[in-house]
Design an enzyme around this catalytic site. Structure first.
Site, PDB file in Angstrom:
ATOM      1  N   LYS A  37       0.853  -1.185   0.000  1.00 45.84           N
ATOM      2  CA  LYS A  37       0.000   0.000   0.000  1.00 45.84           C
ATOM      3  C   LYS A  37       0.881   1.223   0.000  1.00 45.84           C
ATOM      4  CE  LYS A  37      -4.517   0.628   0.339  1.00 45.84           C
ATOM      5  NZ  LYS A  37      -5.478  -0.417  -0.055  1.00 45.84           N
TER       6      LYS A  37
HETATM    7  N1  GLU Z   1      -7.121   0.022  -3.276  1.00 43.91           N
HETATM    8  C1  GLU Z   1      -7.891  -1.139  -3.572  1.00 43.91           C
HETATM    9  C2  GLU Z   1      -7.926  -2.068  -2.382  1.00 43.91           C
HETATM   10  O1  GLU Z   1      -7.791  -1.652  -1.258  1.00 43.91           O
HETATM   11  C3  GLU Z   1      -7.461  -1.800  -4.867  1.00 43.91           C
HETATM   12  C4  GLU Z   1      -6.040  -2.246  -4.911  1.00 43.91           C
HETATM   13  C5  GLU Z   1      -5.585  -2.720  -6.297  1.00 43.91           C
HETATM   14  O2  GLU Z   1      -6.389  -2.741  -7.211  1.00 43.91           O
HETATM   15  O3  GLU Z   1      -4.411  -3.059  -6.403  1.00 43.91           O
HETATM   16  O4  GLU Z   1      -8.178  -3.239  -2.511  1.00 43.91           O
END
Ligand code: GLU
Length: 424
Positions: A113
């Site tokens: 993240k």
């Molecule tokens: N931000 C989204 C999540 O928390 C998507 C992450 C992604 O598509 O890599 O799952």
């Protein structure tokens, strides 16, 4: 003997919460000590300073992070959050949840993240572009289509992913669409990616309502958060025939027993940016929204909004966790004792986003593109399989649904680490 020597780097309520969830799951499956801490703690973290020239000629330095929790099961994967409340501990917790989520639904990814401490609504378009490009520029040594693949999260969107892809591609010297997902269609984005998280949430809600024998036309829904996830969930559930009785964002919350017209709310937000002063319902507080009597409650905003204080007062039949980490450990314990509430845990509930991100990445690597129907159909197959595996695990070990989902996700990561061995 478990020995972990760790600094206070990630210290925060939300990181502690993610660790407690892990500990409980690791205990439940008797995860060997030798593999526990390796599986639990983030592999590596980058903190960067992002100096941006403002429109008035001054310079502001923003702080950004990327936490790569796990790289053992594939390239790390996860969104980038632009929010004024971002902390390194929060990003670390979110990266852990990405690991369990990808693993639970069977994607060949690790977890990561990113985050920048910024309120993006206070930047001009030009400033936002410079910040997005600078973040990507700083991340170039640490990411790549086979290393770590970012995506949108709260406060970021397709346009930002487009700028980031362009920045990376300029550095490499040719287009590299597989460096980020959630891109505009014109740059190799996938059909269905924008609505994927909400479509997945709505699909799972429909399935769980069917299990409870509640006709979706009789279901009432309250949704906290009207960003990409909340609004797409609302639109998809309205399409299935459910009645959306409450919506909110950080500026206001609205209730309408007859049902809120979601297309009207979407049009309002497109022109006004926020729900403030929307006239489609009676204004209530965000706290009251969470305690409304409804069939389905969907937290689709920040972490830790369902607490030990409001958990005893929830009046929903299904708690569909579209947000990451919306329920504190204490609230979880209370909900565990309430037979009247079915929880669809975050790692399952909102996995539609990263599943379609995976499809986007596959299409980018193959240069071969799929139709929207193909994308959604493949998404639903994966969600069905993940739901079935969670239900089986839940029954087999008499776990809560969250514990079932987390143990499956964690076990697969731990197995991969054990199989790879410890190097050197
Ligand atoms: N931000 C989204 C999540 O928390 C998507 C992450 C992604 O598509 O890599 O799952």
């Amino acid at each position: 003997m478990s020995k972990v020597i760790i600094s206070t780097l990630y210290n925060s309520d939300v990181f502690t919460m993610a660790c407690r969830q892990f500990d409980k799951a690791a205990d439940a499956i008797n995860l060997p000590e030798a593999i526990r801490d390796r599986t639990k703690y983030p592999r590596r973290t980058f903190a960067v300073a992002l100096p941006i020239r403002r429109d008035d000629g001054s310079v502001t330095v923003f702080e950004g992070y990327r936490v790569q929790h796990n790289l053992s099961t594939g390239p790390a994967k996860g969104g980038i959050r632009f929010h004024q409340g971002v902390t390194i501990g929060e990003v670390a917790a979110l990266s852990m949840w990405m690991s369990w989520k990808c693993s639970l639904v069977g994607l060949p990814y690790g977890g990561a993240k990113g985050g920048v401490i910024v309120n993006p609504s206070q930047l001009s378009e030009g400033e936002l572009e410079r910040l997005s490009r600078r973040y990507m520029q700083e991340m170039i040594p640490f990411i790549g289509p086979h290393v770590d693949v970012p995506a949108p999260d709260m406060g970021t969107n397709e346009k930002i992913m487009g700028w980031m892809m362009d920045t990376y591609s300029n550095h490499i010297g040719h287009i590299v669409p597989g460096i980020v997902t959630g891109k505009p269609l014109a740059l190799g984005g996938s059909q269905g990616r924008r609505e994927a998280t909400g479509a997945g949430v709505a699909y799972l809600v429909k399935k769980y309502l069917a299990d409870l024998k509640i006709p979706i036309e009789k279901a009432t829904v309250a949704i906290q958060g009207f960003g990409n996830v909340g609004s797409e969930t609302a639109a998809a559930l309205e399409n299935y025939g459910a009645k959306i009785i409450a919506i909110s964002d950080h500026t206001a919350a609205f209730y309408n027993a007859k049902g809120i017209n979601i297309q009207k709310a979407l049009a309002y937000v497109r022109s006004q940016k926020v729900l403030h002063n929307f006239d489609g319902g009676e204004e209530i507080t965000n706290a009251k929204l969470l305690e409304l009597k409804c069939t389905v409650l969907v937290p689709a905003a920040l972490e830790r909004v369902i607490t030990h204080e409001n958990a005893p007062r929830l009046k929903c039949r299904i708690l569909a966790e579209a947000a990451n980490g919306p329920t504190t450990n204490q609230a979880d314990k209370i909900i565990d004792t309430r037979d009247d509430i079915e929880v669809i845990p975050d790692v399952l509930c909102n996995s539609g986003g990263v599943i379609v991100s995976y499809f986007e990445w596959c299409q980018n690597l193959q240069n071969f593109y799929w139709s929207r129907d193909e994308v959604l159909q493949k998404l639903f197959v994966i969600l069905d399989r993940a739901k079935d595996s969670v239900e089986l695990q839940k029954r087999k070990f008499k776990f809560s649904r969250r514990l079932a989902a987390l143990t499956l996700g964690i076990q697969r990561v731990a197995d991969a680490k054990a199989a790879r061995g410890l190097f050197p």
